[in-house]
Structure formats: C-alpha cells, structure tokens
Scaffold this motif. Sequence first.
Motif, PDB file in Angstrom:
ATOM      1  N   ASP A 141      16.384 -15.466 -38.651  1.00 47.35           N
ATOM      2  CA  ASP A 141      17.795 -15.527 -37.738  1.00 47.35           C
ATOM      3  C   ASP A 141      17.713 -17.174 -37.347  1.00 47.35           C
ATOM      4  O   ASP A 141      17.846 -17.433 -35.997  1.00 47.35           O
ATOM      5  CB  ASP A 141      17.817 -14.667 -36.559  1.00 47.35           C
ATOM      6  N   SER A 142      17.610 -18.082 -38.223  1.00 46.61           N
ATOM      7  CA  SER A 142      17.671 -19.402 -38.048  1.00 46.61           C
ATOM      8  C   SER A 142      16.513 -19.673 -36.835  1.00 46.61           C
ATOM      9  O   SER A 142      16.607 -20.772 -36.529  1.00 46.61           O
ATOM     10  CB  SER A 142      18.958 -19.872 -37.503  1.00 46.61           C
ATOM     11  N   GLN A 143      15.605 -19.002 -36.801  1.00 49.39           N
ATOM     12  CA  GLN A 143      14.315 -19.459 -35.846  1.00 49.39           C
ATOM     13  C   GLN A 143      13.229 -19.740 -36.737  1.00 49.39           C
ATOM     14  O   GLN A 143      12.710 -18.804 -37.592  1.00 49.39           O
ATOM     15  CB  GLN A 143      14.108 -18.343 -34.908  1.00 49.39           C
ATOM     16  N   ARG A 144      12.567 -20.786 -36.277  1.00 48.24           N
ATOM     17  CA  ARG A 144      11.254 -21.194 -37.002  1.00 48.24           C
ATOM     18  C   ARG A 144      10.172 -20.695 -36.022  1.00 48.24           C
ATOM     19  O   ARG A 144      10.099 -21.052 -34.781  1.00 48.24           O
ATOM     20  CB  ARG A 144      11.396 -22.568 -37.413  1.00 48.24           C
ATOM     21  N   THR A 145       9.079 -20.104 -36.696  1.00 47.14           N
ATOM     22  CA  THR A 145       8.011 -19.597 -35.839  1.00 47.14           C
ATOM     23  C   THR A 145       7.065 -19.691 -36.659  1.00 47.14           C
ATOM     24  O   THR A 145       6.656 -19.553 -37.865  1.00 47.14           O
ATOM     25  CB  THR A 145       8.144 -17.885 -35.530  1.00 47.14           C
ATOM     26  N   GLU A 146       5.677 -20.419 -35.758  1.00 47.14           N
ATOM     27  CA  GLU A 146       4.199 -20.527 -36.550  1.00 47.14           C
ATOM     28  C   GLU A 146       3.596 -19.279 -36.493  1.00 47.14           C
ATOM     29  O   GLU A 146       3.435 -18.724 -35.076  1.00 47.14           O
ATOM     30  CB  GLU A 146       3.445 -21.630 -35.904  1.00 47.14           C
ATOM     31  N   LEU A 147       3.264 -18.490 -37.392  1.00 51.73           N
ATOM     32  CA  LEU A 147       2.356 -17.589 -37.159  1.00 51.73           C
ATOM     33  C   LEU A 147       1.042 -17.552 -37.901  1.00 51.73           C
ATOM     34  O   LEU A 147       0.706 -18.168 -38.807  1.00 51.73           O
ATOM     35  CB  LEU A 147       3.012 -16.267 -37.955  1.00 51.73           C
ATOM     36  N   THR A 148       0.170 -16.535 -37.773  1.00 50.76           N
ATOM     37  CA  THR A 148      -1.064 -16.370 -38.373  1.00 50.76           C
ATOM     38  C   THR A 148      -1.070 -15.321 -39.026  1.00 50.76           C
ATOM     39  O   THR A 148      -0.894 -14.040 -38.359  1.00 50.76           O
ATOM     40  CB  THR A 148      -2.303 -16.311 -37.523  1.00 50.76           C
ATOM     41  N   VAL A 149      -1.449 -15.114 -40.396  1.00 54.93           N
ATOM     42  CA  VAL A 149      -1.552 -13.982 -41.164  1.00 54.93           C
ATOM     43  C   VAL A 149      -3.222 -13.958 -41.467  1.00 54.93           C
ATOM     44  O   VAL A 149      -3.773 -14.575 -41.708  1.00 54.93           O
ATOM     45  CB  VAL A 149      -1.096 -14.323 -42.661  1.00 54.93           C
ATOM     46  N   HIS A 150      -3.478 -12.606 -40.774  1.00 52.23           N
ATOM     47  CA  HIS A 150      -4.894 -12.139 -40.745  1.00 52.23           C
ATOM     48  C   HIS A 150      -4.786 -11.201 -41.670  1.00 52.23           C
ATOM     49  O   HIS A 150      -4.429 -10.048 -41.679  1.00 52.23           O
ATOM     50  CB  HIS A 150      -5.192 -11.813 -39.334  1.00 52.23           C
TER      51      HIS A 150
END
Length: 172
Positions: A141-150
């Motif tokens: 939804d037009s939001q940028r998020t930094e995530l960790t894929v484990h």
Amino acid sequence: MKDFTKWAAMWDAYAESNPGDPTSGTPAAMCFNIGLIMVIGGIIGAIICLGSESDKLVTTSAVSFLAGLLGVALLLVSLFLPSHNDAHVSEPPTLSEQIERTWGLDEMGDCKNTSHGLTDSPSLPKSSLDDGDWKCVAYTDSQRTELTVHIKGNKVGLYKADGKALKPVGKD
C-alpha cells in the motif's frame, strides 16, 4: 514461521518433470535416439573418409554425409512427436512470489543475504529453501518496509527491523 513444505514439493515435482525431455519408449525418444546415432555415425564415417585414399571415397563420404543429414532431420522431427512429458508440470511461483502471497505484500525487492557475513551477498533463491537470513525491501500500500526473511529448513519467517514477526495473511 510458516511451513513452506508444499511450495518446496511443487518445485521438486517441477524439476522431476524435465519439460522437453521425451519419455523413454515414446515415438519422440525413439526418433531422437536413432537420429543421434545417425549423426554420430555420419561424423565418424566422414572422419574415416578423410583419412582414406580409396576409389570409393566419393560414395562413402556421400553416404556418411546423407546419414548425418538424415540424423539431424530425425532430431528435429523428434521435437514434434508425442511424448508423455508434453503435459509437464507448470513452473511454480518463485520464493519471492510465494512470500508476497503468503504475507500479502505487493512487491519484494532488493534482497541480500546477511548470513555468515557475506560481502558478495546473493539474492533470495528462486526455487529452493536455503537456510539463512536475507535483508529485503517490501512494499505494501505505497509503504516501503525493510524486512528480514529467515529460512530454516522448510520454514520461512518475515521479521520487521524491531524483531517482531509478521503474521501470514489468509490461506496460500
């Protein structure tokens, strides 16, 4: 963490289907094998003719050339003959696509492996569950998020920068 065993099984089935390889005993396989033998025979015959000083050199080299040419034709024809693998399994979604579906993300991008202190960090694998951690950028939804894929075994988890796990959405 979410169990990705079914997704891994889809990739295993896809890898075993060998799209394009004719099933042994089918017309396509027989035509391919005969064509391959004829091409190899034609090449061997041409090599023998080059080293020979016989009066029959022209005839022998012509037969070798024609056998090789017919072999090439059979190889090409085998691509259009029936084979049991014609109805092969279609390619499953990539790991990124499956993660997007499972967690309701619009897009994943810029994933870099952070396991083992790698400086030349590879991207998220396409079709396998390789243990490790990947720092990714996800868009919703037009939001940028930094995530960790484990990834650990057949389980995949997504975590925010603060360490909180993201919950999968709906059924996949």
